[in-house]
Design a protein around this motif. Structure first.
Motif, PDB file in Angstrom:
ATOM      1  N   LEU A   1       2.800   7.617   8.100  1.00 21.68           N
ATOM      2  CA  LEU A   1       4.674   7.364   7.823  1.00 21.68           C
ATOM      3  C   LEU A   1       4.556   5.903   6.560  1.00 21.68           C
ATOM      4  N   ALA A   2       3.233   5.736   6.357  1.00 25.46           N
ATOM      5  CA  ALA A   2       3.017   4.594   5.621  1.00 25.46           C
ATOM      6  C   ALA A   2       3.118   4.762   3.635  1.00 25.46           C
ATOM      7  N   ALA A   3       3.504   6.339   4.026  1.00 30.87           N
ATOM      8  CA  ALA A   3       3.845   7.232   2.602  1.00 30.87           C
ATOM      9  C   ALA A   3       5.519   6.457   1.907  1.00 30.87           C
ATOM     10  N   GLY A   4       5.966   7.203   2.904  1.00 31.72           N
ATOM     11  CA  GLY A   4       7.431   6.923   2.133  1.00 31.72           C
ATOM     12  C   GLY A   4       7.490   5.175   1.884  1.00 31.72           C
ATOM     13  N   VAL A   5       7.177   3.887   2.528  1.00 35.65           N
ATOM     14  CA  VAL A   5       7.436   2.666   1.904  1.00 35.65           C
ATOM     15  C   VAL A   5       6.387   2.268   1.226  1.00 35.65           C
ATOM     16  N   LEU A   6       4.730   2.987   0.647  1.00 38.58           N
ATOM     17  CA  LEU A   6       4.204   2.723  -0.756  1.00 38.58           C
ATOM     18  C   LEU A   6       4.963   3.011  -1.483  1.00 38.58           C
ATOM     19  N   VAL A   7       5.519   5.104  -1.743  1.00 41.45           N
ATOM     20  CA  VAL A   7       6.336   5.751  -2.613  1.00 41.45           C
ATOM     21  C   VAL A   7       7.377   4.590  -3.010  1.00 41.45           C
ATOM     22  N   ARG A   8       8.436   3.886  -2.013  1.00 42.07           N
ATOM     23  CA  ARG A   8       9.695   3.488  -2.847  1.00 42.07           C
ATOM     24  C   ARG A   8       9.498   2.251  -3.322  1.00 42.07           C
ATOM     25  N   ARG A   9       7.824   1.600  -2.747  1.00 38.96           N
ATOM     26  CA  ARG A   9       7.039   0.272  -3.789  1.00 38.96           C
ATOM     27  C   ARG A   9       6.662   0.464  -5.006  1.00 38.96           C
ATOM     28  N   PHE A  10       5.253   1.638  -5.053  1.00 34.28           N
ATOM     29  CA  PHE A  10       4.603   1.628  -6.254  1.00 34.28           C
ATOM     30  C   PHE A  10       5.034   3.079  -7.152  1.00 34.28           C
TER      31      PHE A  10
ATOM     32  N   SER B   1       5.493   7.604  -6.481  1.00 27.68           N
ATOM     33  CA  SER B   1       5.160   8.754  -6.322  1.00 27.68           C
ATOM     34  C   SER B   1       3.932   8.943  -6.681  1.00 27.68           C
ATOM     35  N   ALA B   2       3.767   9.400  -8.112  1.00 26.36           N
ATOM     36  CA  ALA B   2       2.985   8.793  -9.082  1.00 26.36           C
ATOM     37  C   ALA B   2       1.325   8.547  -8.787  1.00 26.36           C
TER      38      ALA B   2
END
Length: 442
Positions: free
Chosen positions: A68-77, A79-80
Motif C-alpha cells: 500500500l506504500a507504493a501509491g504514495v511513493l509513486v505520487r511523490r517520486f 512511477s519510473a
C-alpha cells in the motif's frame, strides 16, 4: 456520430513502451535467478518442508506489508523512478537471500526483497498504464508477456549456473548487477510529466477519441457489472484521461466484484507460487531429478505463461475474458491433476507448463477489470487487487509445506488444480465477448 481513431503513438511513446517492457523483464528475471537455487538453500540450511514453506512465505509477507506504500511513493517520486529504485533493492535482497548463513537471515532478506518487488510491481504497472493511455488501446498484456520472458531467461540462467557449478553469490551478484543496469538505462526513456496529469497522444486532445470508443464505458464485469452505469470520464481504462465522474455502481456491488477479481488473481498467484517455491523441490526430491533438470519445472511454467500472454489479447477479443478464464482454469485443473495422478519427471514438467498456460491472462485481466470499474477513483481497483492478490503467495507456501510434512509434497501440490476450479467458479464476474463496434455514421 463519427468514429475518430486515436493518433499513432510518437517516438516518446514508443521509447517509453520499450522502457516499461525492460522494467518488466528485469522484474521477472531477478527472482527467477534465485528460485532454482531454492533446493540447494533448503538443503544447506537443513530445513523441513514446513520450515522452508514458512521461510519463503516471508517474500509475499514483505510484499503485503509494503504494497500500500507504493501509491504514495509513486505520487511523490514518479512511477519510473520508484520502479528502478525497487529493482536495485530487490536485486540486493535476492543476492543476500542466496548467501544467507541462517534461516532467520534468509527469511529477513526475502521479506525485504518481497517488499521491494511489490513496490516495483505497482510502479511499473502504473507507468505501463500511462503508456497504454497514450496508445489509446490495450498493451498491458504485452508487458506481462515480457515479464514471463524475463522469468524464463532468469530461470535458464540459473539452470546454466547450477550446471557450471557457479557459486550462488557469484551467480546472483552478476545477474543482479546486469539487470540493475538495464533498469537504469530504461529510466532514461520514461514518460515525462506528472503521474496524475491527463495522458494524451501528441496529436489529440483528451477527448478526441470519445466517439471512437462509443460504449466502451458500458463494458461489464460479467452479469453483475452490466447493472452498473457509465464509467469514469466517458473513456475506457485504455484511454482514461481524468477522474471518475460517471454514475458508477452501488458501493457494495463494486466491492463484491473487486473481491471476486482478487480471488481470481489469487488463483493465478497460487499456481505461480507452486512453480516458484515447489517445482524444483518436488522434481529434485520426490521425483529424484537432477538439479539442472528440476529447474525446468519452473521454466516450463513461466515459458507456457509467456505463450499464453502473447496470444491472450487475441483470444480475449475473440471469445471474451470470461470464456478464456474458464478454459484456462480447466487446463490448470486437468493438466496438473493428471501430472499428480501419474507422477513422472516429464509429465510433471508438462503439468507445470499446462498450469502456466492456463493462468496466463488471469492477473492482467483482474488488474485491468479492477482499474476500469466505475464508481472507484482512478488506480484504486488496481492497487487493491495488486495488493491482496499477494495473499496467494503468502498463504500457499506454508499450507503446501504443512500438507507435505503431514502426508507428501505430491498431496500438497493439489492446491494447483484446486486453484483452477476456483477460477472456473468465479469467472462469471469477468466480461463476456464484446459486441462489435458500430459502423461509422456519415
Amino acid at each position: 456520430m463519427t468514429l475518430v481513431a486515436p493518433a499513432p503513438p510518437g517516438l516518446v511513446e514508443r521509447r517509453a513502451r520499450v522502457a516499461v517492457a525492460a522494467l518488466f523483464f528485469t522484474n521477472g528475471a531477478l527472482l527467477a535467478n534465485l528460485i532454482p537455487r531454492y533446493p540447494q538453500i533448503k538443503a544447506d540450511l537443513g530445513l523441513s518442508n514446513a520450515a522452508y514453506g514458512l521461510s519463503v512465505a516471508a517474500f509475499p509477507t514483505g510484499a503485503i506489508v509494503a504494497g500500500l506504500a507504493a501509491g504514495v511513493l509513486v505520487r511523490r517520486f514518479g512511477s519510473a523512478s520508484v520502479a528502478v529504485a525497487g529493482t536495485f533493492l530487490t536485486a540486493a535482497g535476492v543476492l543476500l537471500a542466496g548467501v544467507a548463513p541462517a534461516v532467520a537471515v534468509f527469511a529477513a532478506v526475502l521479506f525485504l526483497a518481497g517488499a521491494m518487488d511489490a513496490i516495483t510491481d505497482v510502479a511499473q504497472n502504473a507507468h505501463g498504464l500511462r503508456v497504454q493511455r497514450r496508445y489509446g488501446r490495450s498493451i498491458i498484456n504485452s508487458f506481462h508477456a515480457i515479464w514471463s520472458i524475463g522469468a524464463v531467461t532468469g530461470g535458464a540462467t540459473a539452470a546454466a549456473a547450477i550446471a557450471l557449478d557457479l557459486p550462488v553469490g557469484v551467480h546472483l551478484g552478476i545477474s543482479g548487477a546486469v539487470l540493475t543496469v538495464v533498469a537504469l538505462v530504461a529510466w532514461r526513456f520514461r514518460l515525462p510529466g506528472s503521474e496524475t496529469e491527463p495522458e494524451t497522444t501528441p496529436d489529440t486532445t483528451p477527448h478526441a477519441d470519445l466517439d471512437a470508443r462509443g460504449d466502451a464505458d458500458l463494458r461489464t464485469a460479467g452479469d453483475l457489472r452490466a447493472e452498473g452505469g457509465a464509467g469514469s470520464g466517458g473513456e475506457s481504462a485504455a484511454g482514461r484521461t481524468g477522474p471518475a465522474v460517471g454514475r458508477g455502481l452501488p458501493g457494495r456491488r463494486v466491492w463484491l466484484i473487486v473481491g471476486a477479481l482478487v480471488l481470481i488473481a489469487i488463483g493465478g498467484t497460487i499456481v505461480e507460487d507452486a512453480g516458484n517455491s515447489w517445482a524444483a523441490v518436488y522434481l529434485s526430491g520426490s521425483l529424484h531429478a537432477a538439479a539442472a533438470v528440476a529447474a525446468w519445472g519452473y521454466i516450463a511454467l513461466v515459458g507456457a505463461q509467456f505463450i499464453g500472454r502473447m496470444i491472450g489479447d487475441r483470444l480475449v477479443d475473440r471469445f471474451g475474458q470470461r470464456t478464456v478464464a474458464r478454459a484456462g482454469g480447466l487446463i490448470v485443473a486437468a493438466g496438473m491433476g493428471l501430472a499428480l495422478a501419474a507422477p513422472t519427471v516429464a509429465g510433471t514438467i508438462c503439468g507445470f507448463a499446462a498450469a502456466g498456460f492456463g493462468v496466463a491472462t488471469l492477473v492482467p485481466a483482474a488488474m485491468h477489470e479492477a482499474d476500469e470499474l466505475p464508481g472507484l477513483k482512478p488506480g484504486t481497483g488496481l492497487t487493491v487487487v495488486s495488493w491482496l492478490m499477494r495473499l496467494g503467495f503468502l498463504l500457499s507456501p506454508p499450507v503446501v509445506g504443512a500438507i507435505a510434512d503431514a502426508t507428501s509434497l505430491r498431496a500438497g501440490l493439489l492446491v494447483v488444480p484446486f486453484a483452477g476450479v476456483l477460477v472456473i467458479l468465479l469467472a462469471g464476474v469477468l466480461q463476456p465477448r464484446r459486441r462489435a463496434a458500430p459502423a461509422p455514421l456519415g
